[in-house]
Design a protein around this motif. Structure first.
Motif, PDB file in Angstrom:
ATOM      1  N   VAL A   1       0.855  -1.179   0.000  1.00  0.00           N
ATOM      2  CA  VAL A   1       0.000   0.000   0.000  1.00  0.00           C
ATOM      3  C   VAL A   1       0.894   1.232   0.000  1.00  0.00           C
ATOM      4  N   GLU A   2       0.592   2.161  -0.893  1.00  0.00           N
ATOM      5  CA  GLU A   2       1.377   3.398  -0.974  1.00  0.00           C
ATOM      6  C   GLU A   2       1.480   4.044   0.398  1.00  0.00           C
ATOM      7  N   GLY A   3       2.662   4.512   0.741  1.00  0.00           N
ATOM      8  CA  GLY A   3       2.876   5.134   2.034  1.00  0.00           C
ATOM      9  C   GLY A   3       3.652   4.235   2.982  1.00  0.00           C
ATOM     10  N   GLY A   4       4.065   3.055   2.516  1.00  0.00           N
ATOM     11  CA  GLY A   4       4.920   2.207   3.325  1.00  0.00           C
ATOM     12  C   GLY A   4       4.195   1.215   4.201  1.00  0.00           C
ATOM     13  N   GLU A   5       3.313   0.438   3.624  1.00  0.00           N
ATOM     14  CA  GLU A   5       2.560  -0.543   4.401  1.00  0.00           C
ATOM     15  C   GLU A   5       2.342  -1.795   3.554  1.00  0.00           C
ATOM     16  N   ILE A   6       2.404  -2.954   4.186  1.00  0.00           N
ATOM     17  CA  ILE A   6       2.046  -4.202   3.535  1.00  0.00           C
ATOM     18  C   ILE A   6       0.761  -4.691   4.176  1.00  0.00           C
ATOM     19  N   ARG A   7      -0.229  -4.989   3.362  1.00  0.00           N
ATOM     20  CA  ARG A   7      -1.523  -5.437   3.865  1.00  0.00           C
ATOM     21  C   ARG A   7      -1.738  -6.892   3.465  1.00  0.00           C
ATOM     22  N   HIS A   8      -2.117  -7.721   4.438  1.00  0.00           N
ATOM     23  CA  HIS A   8      -2.415  -9.135   4.208  1.00  0.00           C
ATOM     24  C   HIS A   8      -3.917  -9.343   4.331  1.00  0.00           C
ATOM     25  N   TYR A   9      -4.478 -10.139   3.417  1.00  0.00           N
ATOM     26  CA  TYR A   9      -5.901 -10.464   3.434  1.00  0.00           C
ATOM     27  C   TYR A   9      -6.048 -11.939   3.794  1.00  0.00           C
TER      28      TYR A   9
ATOM     29  N   ALA B   1     -14.653 -16.817   7.473  1.00  0.00           N
ATOM     30  CA  ALA B   1     -14.614 -15.392   7.811  1.00  0.00           C
ATOM     31  C   ALA B   1     -13.386 -14.736   7.175  1.00  0.00           C
ATOM     32  N   THR B   2     -13.533 -13.479   6.735  1.00  0.00           N
ATOM     33  CA  THR B   2     -12.428 -12.754   6.122  1.00  0.00           C
ATOM     34  C   THR B   2     -11.981 -11.615   7.026  1.00  0.00           C
ATOM     35  N   SER B   3     -10.696 -11.264   6.915  1.00  0.00           N
ATOM     36  CA  SER B   3     -10.145 -10.157   7.689  1.00  0.00           C
ATOM     37  C   SER B   3      -8.877  -9.675   6.993  1.00  0.00           C
ATOM     38  N   SER B   4      -8.307  -8.609   7.499  1.00  0.00           N
ATOM     39  CA  SER B   4      -7.049  -8.108   6.957  1.00  0.00           C
ATOM     40  C   SER B   4      -6.167  -7.624   8.098  1.00  0.00           C
ATOM     41  N   SER B   5      -4.870  -7.591   7.840  1.00  0.00           N
ATOM     42  CA  SER B   5      -3.908  -7.056   8.803  1.00  0.00           C
ATOM     43  C   SER B   5      -2.893  -6.244   8.018  1.00  0.00           C
ATOM     44  N   SER B   6      -2.202  -5.340   8.669  1.00  0.00           N
ATOM     45  CA  SER B   6      -1.223  -4.520   7.977  1.00  0.00           C
ATOM     46  C   SER B   6       0.054  -4.416   8.791  1.00  0.00           C
ATOM     47  N   ILE B   7       1.150  -4.228   8.077  1.00  0.00           N
ATOM     48  CA  ILE B   7       2.470  -4.083   8.683  1.00  0.00           C
ATOM     49  C   ILE B   7       3.078  -2.806   8.135  1.00  0.00           C
ATOM     50  N   ALA B   8       3.429  -1.883   9.014  1.00  0.00           N
ATOM     51  CA  ALA B   8       4.083  -0.643   8.596  1.00  0.00           C
ATOM     52  C   ALA B   8       5.557  -0.930   8.336  1.00  0.00           C
ATOM     53  N   LEU B   9       6.056  -0.479   7.198  1.00  0.00           N
ATOM     54  CA  LEU B   9       7.459  -0.682   6.854  1.00  0.00           C
ATOM     55  C   LEU B   9       8.301   0.401   7.486  1.00  0.00           C
ATOM     56  N   ASP B  10       9.538   0.047   7.783  1.00  0.00           N
ATOM     57  CA  ASP B  10      10.492   1.008   8.314  1.00  0.00           C
ATOM     58  C   ASP B  10      10.881   1.947   7.181  1.00  0.00           C
ATOM     59  N   ARG B  11      10.717   3.226   7.373  1.00  0.00           N
ATOM     60  CA  ARG B  11      10.932   4.187   6.285  1.00  0.00           C
ATOM     61  C   ARG B  11      12.379   4.648   6.183  1.00  0.00           C
ATOM     62  N   ARG B  12      13.257   4.142   7.063  1.00  0.00           N
ATOM     63  CA  ARG B  12      14.669   4.516   6.978  1.00  0.00           C
ATOM     64  C   ARG B  12      15.329   3.834   5.794  1.00  0.00           C
ATOM     65  N   GLU B  13      16.402   4.406   5.286  1.00  0.00           N
ATOM     66  CA  GLU B  13      17.164   3.792   4.219  1.00  0.00           C
ATOM     67  C   GLU B  13      17.956   2.635   4.797  1.00  0.00           C
TER      68      GLU B  13
END
Length: 72
Positions: free
Chosen positions: A38-46, A54-66
């Motif tokens: 996802v734009e902005g530094g996130e990975i979303r799992h479905y 049942a369906t759901s989603s979770s997200s992981i914020a990526l480290d924005r450092r180089e």
């Protein structure tokens, strides 16, 4: 040399982080059905529970450092 074969069990499979549990039935969710960056530094799992559907989603914020660069 002797070959030893040990079949994998659910308890021996390593998960990345804490395993997710279905909110509807409490069954363990093993692998996401799909993943997306996802734009902005996130990975979303479905997820879809194999036991109840049942369906759901979770997200992981990526480290924005180089890579290799330390924050000061």
């Amino acid at each position: 040399m002797q070959l030893h074969c040990y079949p994998a069990t659910l308890s021996s499979i390593r998960a990345f982080g804490a395993p997710l549990i279905c909110a509807a039935c409490g069954d363990r969710l093993i692998a996401p059905m799909a993943s997306a960056f996802v734009e902005g530094g996130e990975i979303r799992h479905y997820w879809e529970c194999e036991a109840c559907g049942a369906t759901s989603s979770s997200s992981i914020a990526l480290d924005r450092r180089e890579p290799g660069r330390r924050e000061e």
